[in-house]
Design a protein around this motif. Structure first.
Motif, PDB file in Angstrom:
ATOM      1  N   VAL A 191     -40.443   5.398  17.131  1.00 60.48           N
ATOM      2  CA  VAL A 191     -39.813   4.458  18.442  1.00 60.48           C
ATOM      3  C   VAL A 191     -39.822   5.249  19.685  1.00 60.48           C
ATOM      4  CG1 VAL A 191     -37.794   3.893  19.733  1.00 60.48           C
ATOM      5  CG2 VAL A 191     -38.049   3.297  17.244  1.00 60.48           C
ATOM      6  N   ALA A 192     -39.907   6.641  19.627  1.00 57.68           N
ATOM      7  CA  ALA A 192     -39.842   7.578  20.796  1.00 57.68           C
ATOM      8  C   ALA A 192     -41.244   7.656  21.243  1.00 57.68           C
ATOM      9  CB  ALA A 192     -39.444   9.178  19.998  1.00 57.68           C
ATOM     10  N   GLY A 193     -42.284   7.549  20.516  1.00 53.75           N
ATOM     11  CA  GLY A 193     -43.726   7.639  20.923  1.00 53.75           C
ATOM     12  C   GLY A 193     -44.095   6.363  21.627  1.00 53.75           C
ATOM     13  N   ASN A 250     -46.208  14.910  12.201  1.00 58.34           N
ATOM     14  CA  ASN A 250     -45.808  14.899  13.449  1.00 58.34           C
ATOM     15  C   ASN A 250     -46.293  13.694  14.257  1.00 58.34           C
ATOM     16  OD1 ASN A 250     -44.419  17.155  14.056  1.00 58.34           O
ATOM     17  ND2 ASN A 250     -46.026  18.751  14.025  1.00 58.34           N
ATOM     18  N   ASN A 254     -43.384  11.344  15.893  1.00 53.43           N
ATOM     19  CA  ASN A 254     -43.095  11.655  17.227  1.00 53.43           C
ATOM     20  C   ASN A 254     -44.507  11.364  18.119  1.00 53.43           C
ATOM     21  OD1 ASN A 254     -41.165  12.307  19.043  1.00 53.43           O
ATOM     22  ND2 ASN A 254     -40.444  13.658  17.374  1.00 53.43           N
ATOM     23  N   ASP A 259     -52.199  10.835  20.418  1.00 51.21           N
ATOM     24  CA  ASP A 259     -52.038  11.744  19.495  1.00 51.21           C
ATOM     25  C   ASP A 259     -52.644  11.185  18.335  1.00 51.21           C
ATOM     26  OD1 ASP A 259     -50.588  13.465  21.065  1.00 51.21           O
ATOM     27  OD2 ASP A 259     -48.714  12.887  20.427  1.00 51.21           O
ATOM     28  N   ASP A 399     -38.875   3.471  11.626  1.00 54.04           N
ATOM     29  CA  ASP A 399     -38.726   4.687  11.976  1.00 54.04           C
ATOM     30  C   ASP A 399     -37.932   5.460  11.357  1.00 54.04           C
ATOM     31  OD1 ASP A 399     -37.816   7.126  13.440  1.00 54.04           O
ATOM     32  OD2 ASP A 399     -38.464   6.422  15.493  1.00 54.04           O
ATOM     33  N   GLN A 403     -38.564   8.669   8.692  1.00 51.89           N
ATOM     34  CA  GLN A 403     -37.748   9.961   8.465  1.00 51.89           C
ATOM     35  C   GLN A 403     -37.199  10.315   7.173  1.00 51.89           C
ATOM     36  OE1 GLN A 403     -34.677  10.311  11.317  1.00 51.89           O
ATOM     37  NE2 GLN A 403     -35.644   8.848  12.598  1.00 51.89           N
TER      38      GLN A 403
END
Lengths: 425, 295
Positions: A191-193, A250, A254, A259, A399, A403
């Motif tokens: 979600v963050a990226g 990674n 994130n 990336d 997400d 994790q």
């Protein structure tokens, strides 16, 4: 003193009135010159479509086509709403499926009688009416770096079941040092990226349509009623777990789009979970190795197809006085050599029209075209979900599974609950 | 007398007009739309009463956003004010580079929240991870933004970095407004540095605390831009047995609801945010006002 003041007041009021009136009276519009405005969301084709609109305007005296582009990180839907509220609704807008149609249906014109309708299978149809011009064909599988696979002794043609993937991925993982890779797969779920859509939209689309006939929507219709097909979802979840387990952690947890695509382009990962829209990125990054598409084979049985869809459609604003000119612009895009040249060579898209004979330059686009010609592909149906379901409902679930990759039952349970909530959305 | 009333009204009119058109009317519309089923496009909206509000406090993502915003505001108020008060003490002392430092501490405030969010995202996701990998420091090997338990603290740190220079200026102005004779008298009477600071300086600048606390409270409560670019609401976490976004503050929750074409529901959430903010801010200002000393 009093008099002076009143004089000021009178002059002031008169001035305001004059200003107000002159603001209201418009210059009479010249009837001859029609200005067609288009508002589109594929920022990556901005230059190409601007150039095409300019050359179309030059070739058609009396018509000027103006294109405005907003997308990527921009909030296209919000901007379009603002335009509509301000009375500046564009003549051609872009929608991404039935959800968009439901919102804008008051504005959307019937395009059933357009010449290009017979030439495509991917026009947006509602109740038998054609309402949307397919912008392109997009699609995806699991993109692979053929050189790395060859070095590891894996034949990409053998990747047609989950078991075959499991074997190939563990081989790659064992030979990481030797092959110079960080991890077998470049996958993103964070979600963050801003990458929730890779997992919670595109990968989940495998569950909705994989292994079924191209237009079989039974699984997603079941979900819209709140039910999950347990046996099928179990197999899908295992496949997703496999991709997560062998992904660069990674990037998975994130990473951004850059990336993810960057690590594949630099040969740091062997597989990339992205569609043919990454072709221009790969070209920019100077990729010279051979790339192909393997199917997302999540079932216990064999699957060989890729996922093909029209990601968005152009719609004509029925309330605009320029609707006919807008329709003519779209018809020329689909029906003329210049239009084909723009779509394929300039914008690098795969047109959804059968009469187009040009071939795109990108390796992944070529792989998709080949798959399209071969047939046996699967449909992509996430556009049928309620707005925001992917981002706000499924996104956090995927997400969280990324994790806690070992907690398969929890993931299945979360998805069951989320799907049960779908009818209420 | 009569004339001056008319003049007053005329001078006020443009302001009142702008205020009504820009604040009062949109606010009324907002309240109205929060009780409809409007999706942002339809020309007609049906009145649905309190339905949009009724669902809010049973949906885990909204409750979580509400609580995490309060938590974020609380740590922010403490961190920002403690840091900026300390900074203001440094730059008002007889320190040699104090003017240079004043400018330096203020500069982060001039960077927009969007840009700042991306810069810190790069630092936290790439630079710090690279350092963690090369020095083999376990907890730095994966991004601090990727951990549901630390992400709010990281956001607060970034906010402190940005915002404390601004609050520092308010404190500096207040400190400079205190008569030097007062401090000198205390020094002559034998008061040490700490008793001078906390017994004289702090009570004398209570009005600066009122305004600074108010500013940090309201800006933290409404935080959006840095939240959007730095974490985008991620990572996910579990709350009330439902996966939700761990750093989705209230403003971003409203934004995400609105972009999913649930305009009326988003508007209802915005009304809740407004009411909560007004209540908390009124309470805070009333409390701080009591502590202010008249000179």
């Amino acid at each position: 003193m009093k008099k002076t003041f009143f004089r000021f007041a009178v002059v002031g009021t008169a001035l305001i009135l004059v200003l107000a009136i002159s603001g209201c009276t418009k210059k009479p519009e010249q009837a001859k010159n029609v200005e067609v405005t288009m508002f589109q969301l594929k920022v990556e084709i901005k230059d190409a479509i601007d150039a095409y609109a300019a050359s179309y305007s030059a070739a058609h005296p009396g018509v000027t086509v103006k294109v405005e582009s907003l997308g990527g990180g921009g909030d296209y839907g919000g901007a379009l709403k603002a335009k509509a509220q301000a009375g500046q609704m564009p003549d051609i807008i872009q929608i991404e499926g039935l959800g968009g149609y439901k919102i804008w249906q008051e504005y959307i014109a019937d395009l059933s009688n357009q010449p290009w309708v017979k030439d495509t299978d991917l026009a947006l149809k509602v109740d038998g009416k054609v309402v949307g011009f397919p912008v392109a064909i997009e699609g995806y599988g699991l993109a692979y770096n053929a050189e790395i696979l060859a070095k590891a002794g894996i034949d990409p043609a053998s990747l047609t079941t989950r078991a075959a993937y499991e074997k190939a991925l563990s081989t790659l993982n064992a030979k990481k040092k030797e092959l110079g890779i960080n991890a077998p797969v470049a996958m993103a779920a964070s979600v963050a990226g801003g990458m929730w859509w890779v997992a919670a939209q595109h990968n989940l689309a495998c569950y909705w349509g994989g292994g079924l006939a191209f237009d079989d929507t039974s699984i997603i219709e079941k979900a819209l009623k709140g039910e999950l097909d347990d046996a099928r979802f179990q197999q899908y979840a295992k496949y997703l777990q496999l991709l997560f387990k062998y992904a660069d952690q990674n990037i998975l947890l994130n990473g951004s789009y850059d990336d993810q695509v960057g690590s594949f382009a630099q040969g740091k990962t062997a597989f990339l979970h992205q569609g043919n829209w990454v072709d221009p990125n790969l070209q920019q990054l100077g990729v010279s190795f051979k790339i192909g598409y393997a199917p997302h084979a999540f079932l216990d049985t064999e699957e060989k197809g890729l996922y093909l869809f029209a990601p968005s459609w152009y719609c004509v604003n029925a309330k605009s006085p320029n609707a006919e000119a807008a329709k003519a612009f779209l018809a020329s895009m689909a029906g003329t050599q210049e239009g084909h040249d723009y779509m394929v060579n300039k914008a690098g898209m795969i047109p959804a029209f059968k009469s187009v004979t040009l071939k795109p330059a990108g390796q992944l686009s070529q792989a998709l075209m080949a798959a399209n010609a071969r047939g046996g592909n699967y449909g992509v149906f996430f556009g049928m979900l309620p707005d925001g379901a992917g981002q706000n409902l499924f996104g956090p679930i995927f997400d969280l599974f990324a994790q806690n990759q070992n907690d398969l039952p929890r993931f299945i349970n979360d998805m069951k609950k989320a799907v049960a909530d779908l009818p209420k959305m | 007398m009569k004339r001056s009333t008319l003049v007053n009204i005329l001078f006020l009119a443009p302001c009142v007009f702008a205020f009504i058109m820009n604040i009062i009317i949109p606010f009324g519309f907002g309240l109205y739309y929060s009780m409809t089923d409007w999706n942002g496009v339809k020309t007609s909206a049906n009145f649905v009463g309190m339905r949009n509000f009724a669902g809010l406090f049973s949906s885990p993502d909204f409750i979580y956003s509400f609580l995490i915003t309060i938590f974020y505001t609380a740590i922010n108020i403490v961190l920002v004010n403690a840091v900026s008060f300390a900074l203001s003490l440094i730059v008002t002392s007889k320190f040699r580079f104090r003017n240079f430092l004043r400018a330096g501490f203020f500069i982060p405030y001039l960077i927009g929240g969007i840009v700042l969010g991306y810069i810190w995202q790069f630092i936290l996701n790439n630079a710090i991870v690279a350092i963690g990998n090369s020095l083999s420091i376990g907890f730095l090997k994966s991004s601090l933004l990727g951990k549901p338990n630390t992400v709010i603290w990281i956001m607060s740190l970034v906010n402190t970095w940005q915002y404390s220079g601004y609050i520092m200026l308010i404190y500096v102005a207040a400190i400079q407004g205190i008569p030097a004779s007062l401090m000198e008298a205390a020094e002559v009477d034998g008061a040490g540095y700490f008793s001078r600071t906390f017994k004289i300086l702090v009570p004398m600048m209570a009005n600066a605390f009122t305004i600074s606390l108010f500013l940090t409270l309201t800006t933290s409560f409404k935080q959006f831009d840095m939240n959007f670019t730095l974490t985008n609401g991620g990572p996910a976490t579990r709350f009330m047995d439902t996966p939700i976004k761990a750093s989705q503050l209230l403003a971003m929750n409203i934004f995400n609801t609105a972009t999913a074409n649930r305009m009326a529901e988003a508007q209802a959430k915005a009304v809740v945010l407004f009411v909560a903010l007004v209540l908390v801010a009124l309470f805070q200002v009333a409390y701080n006002k009591k502590k202010e000393v008249e000179l």
